[in-house]
Scaffold this active site. Sequence first.
Site, mmCIF file in Angstrom:
data_model
loop_
_atom_site.group_PDB
_atom_site.id
_atom_site.type_symbol
_atom_site.label_atom_id
_atom_site.label_comp_id
_atom_site.label_asym_id
_atom_site.label_seq_id
_atom_site.Cartn_x
_atom_site.Cartn_y
_atom_site.Cartn_z
ATOM 1 N N HIS D 186 0.854 -1.188 0.000
ATOM 2 C CA HIS D 186 0.000 0.000 0.000
ATOM 3 C C HIS D 186 0.883 1.228 0.000
ATOM 4 C CE1 HIS D 186 -2.813 3.097 1.318
ATOM 5 N NE2 HIS D 186 -3.713 2.348 0.723
ATOM 6 N N GLY D 195 -7.067 4.437 0.990
ATOM 7 C CA GLY D 195 -7.824 4.659 -0.246
ATOM 8 C C GLY D 195 -6.999 5.235 -1.364
ATOM 9 N N LEU D 221 -10.624 -3.512 2.956
ATOM 10 C CA LEU D 221 -9.644 -2.797 2.145
ATOM 11 C C LEU D 221 -8.628 -2.069 3.023
ATOM 12 C CD1 LEU D 221 -8.789 -1.821 -0.664
ATOM 13 C CD2 LEU D 221 -10.346 0.096 -0.376
ATOM 14 N N ASP D 222 -7.373 -2.311 2.771
ATOM 15 C CA ASP D 222 -6.273 -1.632 3.461
ATOM 16 C C ASP D 222 -6.266 -1.897 4.957
ATOM 17 O OD1 ASP D 222 -5.656 -0.604 1.014
ATOM 18 O OD2 ASP D 222 -6.588 1.332 1.377
ATOM 19 N N GLU D 223 -6.932 -2.946 5.396
ATOM 20 C CA GLU D 223 -6.964 -3.184 6.833
ATOM 21 C C GLU D 223 -6.411 -4.539 7.237
ATOM 22 O OE1 GLU D 223 -10.575 -2.056 8.765
ATOM 23 O OE2 GLU D 223 -10.363 -0.001 8.038
#
Lengths: 277, 277, 277, 277
Positions: D186, D195, D221-223
Site C-alpha cells: 500500500h 484509499g 480494504l487496506d486493513e
Amino acid sequence: MEKTVLIDCEDSTGLIYKISKIFFENGLNVEKNDEFVEKEKNRFFMRTEISGEADFELMEKLLRRDLPKDANLRIIEKGRKKKVLLFATKESHCLGDILIRYYSGELDIELLGVVANHDTLQPLVEKFNLPFYLVSAEGLSREEHEQKVIDLTLGLNPDLLVLAKYMRILTPNFVSHFDGKIVNIHHSFLPAFIGANPYKQAYERGVKIIGATAHFVNNHLDEGPIIAQDVVKVDHSYGWEELRNLGRDIEKIVLAKAITLAVEDRIFVYDNKTVIF
Amino acid sequence: MEKTVLIDCEDSTGLIYKISKIFFENGLNVEKNDEFVEKEKNRFFMRTEISGEADFELMEKLLRRDLPKDANLRIIEKGRKKKVLLFATKESHCLGDILIRYYSGELDIELLGVVANHDTLQPLVEKFNLPFYLVSAEGLSREEHEQKVIDLTLGLNPDLLVLAKYMRILTPNFVSHFDGKIVNIHHSFLPAFIGANPYKQAYERGVKIIGATAHFVNNHLDEGPIIAQDVVKVDHSYGWEELRNLGRDIEKIVLAKAITLAVEDRIFVYDNKTVIF
Amino acid sequence: MEKTVLIDCEDSTGLIYKISKIFFENGLNVEKNDEFVEKEKNRFFMRTEISGEADFELMEKLLRRDLPKDANLRIIEKGRKKKVLLFATKESHCLGDILIRYYSGELDIELLGVVANHDTLQPLVEKFNLPFYLVSAEGLSREEHEQKVIDLTLGLNPDLLVLAKYMRILTPNFVSHFDGKIVNIHHSFLPAFIGANPYKQAYERGVKIIGATAHFVNNHLDEGPIIAQDVVKVDHSYGWEELRNLGRDIEKIVLAKAITLAVEDRIFVYDNKTVIF
Amino acid sequence: MEKTVLIDCEDSTGLIYKISKIFFENGLNVEKNDEFVEKEKNRFFMRTEISGEADFELMEKLLRRDLPKDANLRIIEKGRKKKVLLFATKESHCLGDILIRYYSGELDIELLGVVANHDTLQPLVEKFNLPFYLVSAEGLSREEHEQKVIDLTLGLNPDLLVLAKYMRILTPNFVSHFDGKIVNIHHSFLPAFIGANPYKQAYERGVKIIGATAHFVNNHLDEGPIIAQDVVKVDHSYGWEELRNLGRDIEKIVLAKAITLAVEDRIFVYDNKTVIF
C-alpha cells in the site's frame, strides 16, 4: 518471585531442553524467553524471565550441573533497583535528560548522585536533591585525580557507572575496577570520527548523516562493545555547532536507551560485541 | 527556453541583487532559486532555474562582468539528457536497479551502456538492449587495462560515469580524465569502514547501524566529496552476509539518489564537500 | 542591527530582484536567504536574514510599495527573545525536556511559566524557579475554566503558547485569541490515529512504526498545519505502554524542534500547510 | 534434513519445555528458536528451525498430543522454494525490483509469472523469460474479470500471491480462495491515507514524512495485518508527484522485505496483527 536468568556458553544440542526442563521441574513459569546462537563462534545466549515460588539455590545448582563448564550464569532478582552513579563535566543535555527521566519515574533506578570534575552542573543536580560529588582535577596529576574518583566510586558501590558527557579519559586502572559496568556516550557514529571533536570532523568531511554511540568502556578508547546507536540526516547548511546541537538530541536518546537496557539486564557482552534481548 | 544557472564564488554584498537584476533585465523568469553562504569559508552558492526567451550569450557576459573573478559559472540547458556510462563487475543489485529505473523512465538520462571487467552481467544488460563493453583485465597490467577503459570511455564521451559496484581501484590517471564526473557507491557509512569488505568489518565491530555512501571519486580512495548517505538499523542477529544483503538495498537507493542529483545539476563541489540544492 | 524578513505573496516575475534591490539600496547585507515557490498555488515565500545600519521604516515602506497588495510581510528584530508560555497537565516528559533545554541555554527564549490544570508538575516547575499557574477545572464548566486560562494568558502576553501534553481540548474561542501562536504535540503520526489514546490504537492495529507530530492548533482537532514529525520502528513485542514510552522520546524531540523553528521565525503557514526554512 | 516448525496456541506453563523435549528426544538440533508471548491475549508463538534425521511424522504426532487443542502447527521443509505469482497493472517499480532480485538469486523463490490487467509490463516481464498472463478487464463485469483471474491462479497453485501495484480491488470471493496468502503493498503509511491517491492526500495534508505498508489482504480494504512499513522524511518543497516518486523507493523496499519474510516462513498472523521472527 521473579528472576531474570542470563546464560551464555558454547552451543550444543539440547541446551534449551535442559534449561527449560529445570525451570519446569522447579515449578517456574517462563514469562519471557529469548535465545540466540552466534553461529560463527558457536556461542549460545539465553535470557529468561521466570516467576513462581521455587528453591532458587537448587535451580542454580542444577543449571550449573547441566550447563557446559564455561557457561556464564547470572540469576538476577527482578524488582531490586540498580544503583547508578552518573559522571559529568560541564554539558547538561545528557545529565538533564537522565534527571528528568529519573524524576518522572521513567528510569527505574536508584540514583546515587553525580560525580563531576567541574562545579558547573552542581545547581542542576541539587534541584533534584541528589548528591553532587565534585572532584576537581586542579593541582592534581591525572593519576591522583582518578584515584580520588575511584575511591569515591568504590565507596558508593554502584551497579552501573554512566558517563554522561564526562570529558576525562579513563585509565585501564579505572576500568579494571568497574569492568563491564561503565556505559559511555560517544558523540559520534562509531567507528567514524574516533577521538576529539567529532562534530568538527564530521563537518570537515561533509557527511550527510551524524550519529551517536553508547558503548561499554574497555581499555581501548572508543572501542568498547556497542550497545546502541542512532543517527539523523544533515546537509551542507549545518555548521559544526549546529551538528553538535543536533547531535545532542541523539546522544541523550541513545544514552537513555543504553541505560535502560543495562538496568533491565538485557545485555550480553561477548568478544567485544553485545547481544541484546 | 529553460536553463539552470549555477554560480559559486567568494561571498560579497549584493550578489543576489546583481544576479537577479541580470535575470530580470533580460526578461527571464526565476522558476526556482536556492542560495547558500558557507560562512566559515565565505563562499556563496546559487542555483537558479530560469525560463524565457532571452539572449543567453549576453546574459552570460553580464554575469561574468558583474561576478567576482574567481566565480564558477555553469549555464546548463534543461531538457538535454545527460549521457551516462555505467561501470560494473559482477554484482547486479545496483546495476539492475538503475536499468529498471531507466526502463520505466524514472531516470531521465541517455544510457550509453555498461563497461565491465567480467562478463557476468552481460545477459542482464542485453535484456535492456544496451551495449555491454567487456574489458577483461586478464593478461593485462593494471595500467594497460585501465588505459583500455579510458580510451573506450573517452570515445563514448559521457557526461557522467557511474560506478555501480565496479570493483577496480581507479588510478589518478583515470580520475584526471573525468574529474568531477565519476560517482561511486561505497558499501559503507563513510568514513567508517574504509576499504575492503566493510560489512565484515561492521560485523566484527558489532555496530547497530549500517549504511552506504555515494560520493564523487577523487584521487584519495573513499575520500571524495559525499553526495548521499543512508543507513538502516541492525542487531546482533545479523551475520555478515545478512548485513551485506541488507546493505545492498541501501546502496541501490543511495546510488540512484546521487545519480538523480547529478543529472539534475543540483550539486556543487567545494573544498571536498558538496552543496546540494 | 539584524532583522529577519518574511514575505509571502502571489508569485510574479522579478520578485527576488525587487526585494533584493531594496535590501541592497538600503545598504543591507543578506546573511541568509531562502525562497520557495509553491507552483500549484502560485505562492511565493521568502525569508531573509539581513544585517546593517539602515532606515528600516523606509525599507518597509519600499517593500510594501513594490510587493503585491496581498503580501504578508513580517520584519522581526533578531535577538529579542520570544516570550513562551507552556501548558501542561500531568505528564513530565515534554515539559521536563523543555525546562532542561531552557536551563542549559539551548532554547533561546524567555519562559513566562507553566499553566496547568493539575498540580502534579508544580514541584518540577518550581525547581527551575518559574511561575506555575494552576487553573484547576474542578467545579467549573468547560467554558468557565477556559475563560480563566484565556484571561491569564492574555495578561502574560506570550509570543508563543506551547501545549506540552496539555490534555484539554481548546475551543474555537481559545484558538481565536491566539491564532497561529499555539504549538501542540500530538502523540501520533498524524493523520493516523486521530483522537484519544493513539498508542492503544497503534497497538491494536499492529503498526510497525510509531511517530509524533507537532502542529499549530486551529479549530479542527488534530488538523492544524504540521510543523515537524518523526517516527521510530517497533515490532510485535511492544505492548501499548511500551509504545507509549517509546513515543515519549519522539514527542519531546519533535516538540523541541517545533519550538525552535517557531522562535527562530522559520515557519510560514499557508493553506493549512507549513513552509519551513 | 531441515524443517521450520511454527506453533501458536494459548499460553500455558511448560510449553517451551514440552516442545524442546520432543525435539531433543527425536534427536533434532535446534538451529534457531524464537518465542513470544502476547500477554494481553495470552497467546504463545514459537518458531524453531530444526535439523537432523528423524521420524518427522512421529514428531508431529507427539507435538499434537502435547500441545493445546487450539494450537496451530506448521511444519515446513526448508529448501523447497515457494511458488510465487505476481500481480501488476502498469507501474514497473515494484515489479522490476522483484524481477531483478529474482534474477540475481536474492529472492529464493520459484516465480510462476505475472498476472496483469494491462499489457504495459509485458515487454519487461518477457525480458526475464517469465510467463505474462494478460487478463484484460475490457468488456467484462468486475465479477467476470475476477473469476478469470481466480481460475488462472488456482490453476497455477501458488504458495504466495504478491500484488506488486495491482490496481484492482479484490472481492471477498477472491480473498477467500487465497486466504493468508496475498501480500499487498500500500502506497502509504497505513492507517493514514487509506484509499485512492494517498500521495496527493499526503501532499494536501502537508505531512513531513511519507511511507509505505506491506500487508496481508483480508476482506477489509487496506486493513489486513501489517507485515512491514517504512518511511522517509519530506518537506514543503515536494510536489505530490515527487512524493509519489520518492514513495516508490519505499514501496519496493518494503514489499521485497515482506516477500522475504513470507517465503522464509517468519510470519504469524493472529487477531489481525503479525508476529514476525
